[in-house]
Write a protein that holds these residues in place. Structure first.
Motif, mmCIF file in Angstrom:
data_model
loop_
_atom_site.group_PDB
_atom_site.id
_atom_site.type_symbol
_atom_site.label_atom_id
_atom_site.label_comp_id
_atom_site.label_asym_id
_atom_site.label_seq_id
_atom_site.Cartn_x
_atom_site.Cartn_y
_atom_site.Cartn_z
ATOM 1 N N GLN A 76 -47.746 80.437 -26.424
ATOM 2 C CA GLN A 76 -48.468 80.709 -27.429
ATOM 3 C C GLN A 76 -47.785 80.476 -28.628
ATOM 4 N N ALA A 77 -46.491 80.842 -28.733
ATOM 5 C CA ALA A 77 -45.516 80.622 -29.767
ATOM 6 C C ALA A 77 -45.215 79.209 -29.951
ATOM 7 N N LEU A 78 -45.171 78.414 -28.859
ATOM 8 C CA LEU A 78 -44.884 77.016 -28.968
ATOM 9 C C LEU A 78 -46.071 76.296 -29.705
ATOM 10 N N ALA A 79 -47.239 76.955 -29.062
ATOM 11 C CA ALA A 79 -48.514 76.184 -29.634
ATOM 12 C C ALA A 79 -48.757 76.550 -31.225
ATOM 13 N N ASP A 80 -48.222 77.671 -31.688
ATOM 14 C CA ASP A 80 -48.134 77.867 -33.128
ATOM 15 C C ASP A 80 -47.276 77.031 -33.780
ATOM 16 N N VAL A 81 -45.964 76.852 -33.448
ATOM 17 C CA VAL A 81 -45.098 75.949 -34.284
ATOM 18 C C VAL A 81 -45.593 74.557 -34.396
ATOM 19 N N ILE A 82 -46.096 74.160 -33.210
ATOM 20 C CA ILE A 82 -46.674 72.778 -33.175
ATOM 21 C C ILE A 82 -47.910 72.499 -33.904
ATOM 22 N N ALA A 83 -48.691 73.532 -34.231
ATOM 23 C CA ALA A 83 -49.911 73.446 -34.854
ATOM 24 C C ALA A 83 -49.579 73.406 -36.305
ATOM 25 N N ALA A 84 -48.520 74.138 -36.799
ATOM 26 C CA ALA A 84 -47.811 74.110 -38.056
ATOM 27 C C ALA A 84 -47.152 72.755 -38.482
ATOM 28 N N ASP A 85 -46.546 72.259 -37.526
ATOM 29 C CA ASP A 85 -45.597 70.973 -37.538
ATOM 30 C C ASP A 85 -45.995 70.051 -36.467
ATOM 31 N N PRO A 86 -47.035 69.342 -36.581
ATOM 32 C CA PRO A 86 -47.437 68.664 -35.278
ATOM 33 C C PRO A 86 -46.664 67.421 -35.119
ATOM 34 N N GLY A 87 -45.875 66.851 -35.962
ATOM 35 C CA GLY A 87 -45.180 65.718 -35.839
ATOM 36 C C GLY A 87 -43.617 65.762 -35.438
ATOM 37 N N ASN A 88 -43.226 67.182 -35.334
ATOM 38 C CA ASN A 88 -42.079 67.456 -34.952
ATOM 39 C C ASN A 88 -41.667 67.019 -33.565
ATOM 40 N N GLY A 89 -40.847 66.112 -33.414
ATOM 41 C CA GLY A 89 -40.251 65.654 -32.260
ATOM 42 C C GLY A 89 -39.568 66.564 -31.243
ATOM 43 N N THR A 90 -38.996 67.524 -31.708
ATOM 44 C CA THR A 90 -38.375 68.545 -30.811
ATOM 45 C C THR A 90 -39.292 69.355 -30.318
ATOM 46 N N TYR A 91 -40.396 69.915 -31.116
ATOM 47 C CA TYR A 91 -41.310 70.604 -30.481
ATOM 48 C C TYR A 91 -42.165 69.890 -29.359
ATOM 49 N N GLN A 92 -42.427 68.862 -29.410
ATOM 50 C CA GLN A 92 -43.073 68.016 -28.542
ATOM 51 C C GLN A 92 -42.528 67.861 -27.245
ATOM 52 N N ALA A 93 -40.949 67.668 -27.401
ATOM 53 C CA ALA A 93 -40.174 67.715 -26.180
ATOM 54 C C ALA A 93 -40.265 69.018 -25.339
ATOM 55 N N LEU A 94 -40.278 70.127 -26.442
ATOM 56 C CA LEU A 94 -40.358 71.325 -25.572
ATOM 57 C C LEU A 94 -41.579 71.655 -24.801
ATOM 58 N N SER A 95 -42.566 70.871 -25.580
ATOM 59 C CA SER A 95 -44.089 71.230 -24.878
ATOM 60 C C SER A 95 -43.908 70.443 -23.623
ATOM 61 N N GLU A 96 -43.445 69.337 -23.419
ATOM 62 C CA GLU A 96 -43.264 68.426 -22.297
ATOM 63 C C GLU A 96 -42.457 69.178 -21.259
ATOM 64 N N HIS A 97 -41.407 69.777 -21.720
ATOM 65 C CA HIS A 97 -40.440 70.456 -20.758
ATOM 66 C C HIS A 97 -41.079 71.576 -20.181
ATOM 67 N N PHE A 98 -42.216 72.501 -20.781
ATOM 68 C CA PHE A 98 -42.768 73.441 -20.446
ATOM 69 C C PHE A 98 -43.855 73.103 -19.639
ATOM 70 N N ALA A 99 -44.225 72.004 -19.863
ATOM 71 C CA ALA A 99 -45.549 71.840 -18.633
ATOM 72 C C ALA A 99 -44.791 71.261 -17.437
ATOM 73 N N GLN A 100 -43.513 71.106 -17.406
ATOM 74 C CA GLN A 100 -42.762 70.487 -16.280
ATOM 75 C C GLN A 100 -42.112 71.804 -15.499
ATOM 76 N N ALA A 101 -41.645 72.772 -16.382
ATOM 77 C CA ALA A 101 -40.630 73.801 -15.969
ATOM 78 C C ALA A 101 -41.321 75.107 -15.699
ATOM 79 N N ASP A 102 -42.614 75.218 -16.065
ATOM 80 C CA ASP A 102 -43.490 76.614 -15.905
ATOM 81 C C ASP A 102 -44.544 76.572 -15.257
#
Length: 361
Positions: free
Chosen positions: A335-361
């Protein structure tokens, strides 16, 4: 194979001393509760490690304050102390080593993992007299040596696993290939190198950088060993009931850490300055630990890797089996990651974290 099971609990006397000592670092009368206005107090425990960089950056860059959190950071010596402080309700969350967290959970402590703090970043060092004249070496250099080991840590489990992997026996006396001498903390294990009877010692950040500067040689880094790839080290841990009863508080905390991760990845100068306020070592040593590529202070829970570590520990005879899924909370981070992505959707670091989460969790 020499298997040994460890208990996460310590004697009543030691627990009493630990909890009593925490009285001096207790939060104010608003312990684990709202402080009034828009700010909420939050007690966070950490170890003497640059690995806990996200907390330092979140505090110094104002990310905790942005989330309405008044965070008190308190340094502890071991995972056992941190779990005791959580159970005494002196802390809301703590950065606890993966193995101490697993051993605590398997022993009945009702604490849950809800995020990450570092993956890899540890290994062993040896007196350079043993590597003099050598172009290369591996773990077998520890044969016939005495090694200082912090008890109930990922460094201990890794050492036992890698010695076994290389066909070396170990014991707490002179009956095996490698003699182990146990200490209660990483700090104590490293300090033992000053004793002529100790040949090698465990290291995590920042002790590896300190050891290299002092002239010691690295035996191995876990990131370089195939059996330890993406090895979870410190995890974010809290009381299970606290995570369930107040998810908003922990989501705010997690959003601050995710923003800190972006700073850590993209602003080394600000990151090093923040760490320096809490881990007072030379800046070049901080840079060595954070940016040499041997560790990643990723806030992701890394549930799959940590579950595998638990399975490996059980198979090795290090701890008893238990249902780790019941004590793993990925929803708060998600949820926290979704919140920061929603606030800054163009942030590449957050997008990389989203991809990592999809694979790691």
């Amino acid at each position: 194979m020499f298997a040994r099971k460890l208990a996460a609990t310590v004697t009543t006397a030691v627990l009493a001393l630990t909890i009593g000592a925490l009285g001096g670092c207790s939060l104010s009368d608003g312990d684990l509760a709202a402080t009034g206005g828009d700010s909420r107090s939050f007690g966070l425990g950490y170890l003497n490690s640059t690995a806990h960089v996200l907390a330092f950056v979140a505090e110094e860059e104002g990310y905790f304050a942005d989330e309405g959190l008044d965070v008190t950071l308190t340094q502890f010596s071991s995972g056992t102390e941190l779990v005791s402080a959580l159970e005494a309700e002196k802390l809301n969350a703590a950065f606890v080593g993966s193995v101490p967290a697993i051993v605590s959970q398997s022993s009945g402590h009702d604490v849950s993992i809800f995020g990450g703090a570092m993956s890899n970043g540890h290994g062993y060092v040896i007196d350079s007299s043993y590597t003099e004249g050598l172009d290369s070496w591996d773990v077998t250099i520890l044969k016939g040596k005495t090694v200082a080991v912090p008890r109930t840590t990922v460094q201990e489990l890794e050492l036992l696993q890698i010695l076994d992997h290389y066909g070396l026996t170990y014991a707490e006396d002179d009956s095996a290939d490698v003699k182990l001498v146990y200490f209660e903390s990483q700090k104590d294990a490293y300090a033992a190198l000053a004793n002529a009877e100790i040949d090698a010692a465990s290291c995590y950040s920042p002790y590896t950088a300190i050891a290299v500067d002092a002239g010691y040689s690295i035996v191995y880094r876990c990131a370089d060993e195939e059996i330890f790839q993406n090895q979870p080290c410190c995890r974010q841990v809290a009381l299970t009931t606290a995570l369930q009863s107040d998810p908003d508080l922990y989501e705010a905390f997690e959003r601050a850490l995710i923003r800190a991760y972006d700073t850590y990845k993209n602003d080394p100068e600000a990151t090093i300055a923040a760490v320096k306020k809490y881990i007072d070592i030379p800046t070049d040593q901080i840079e060595f630990e954070l940016y040499e590529g041997y560790a990643d202070s990723n806030p992701d829970p890394d549930r799959i890797a940590t579950t595998q570590l638990k399975e490996d520990a059980v198979a090795f005879g290090y701890t008893d089996d238990y249902d780790i899924d019941a004590l793993y909370n990925t929803a708060i981070y998600e949820q926290a990651l979704a919140d920061v992505i929603a606030a800054d959707p163009g942030n590449g670091t957050y997008q990389a974290l989203s991809e990592h989460f999809a694979q790691a969790d």
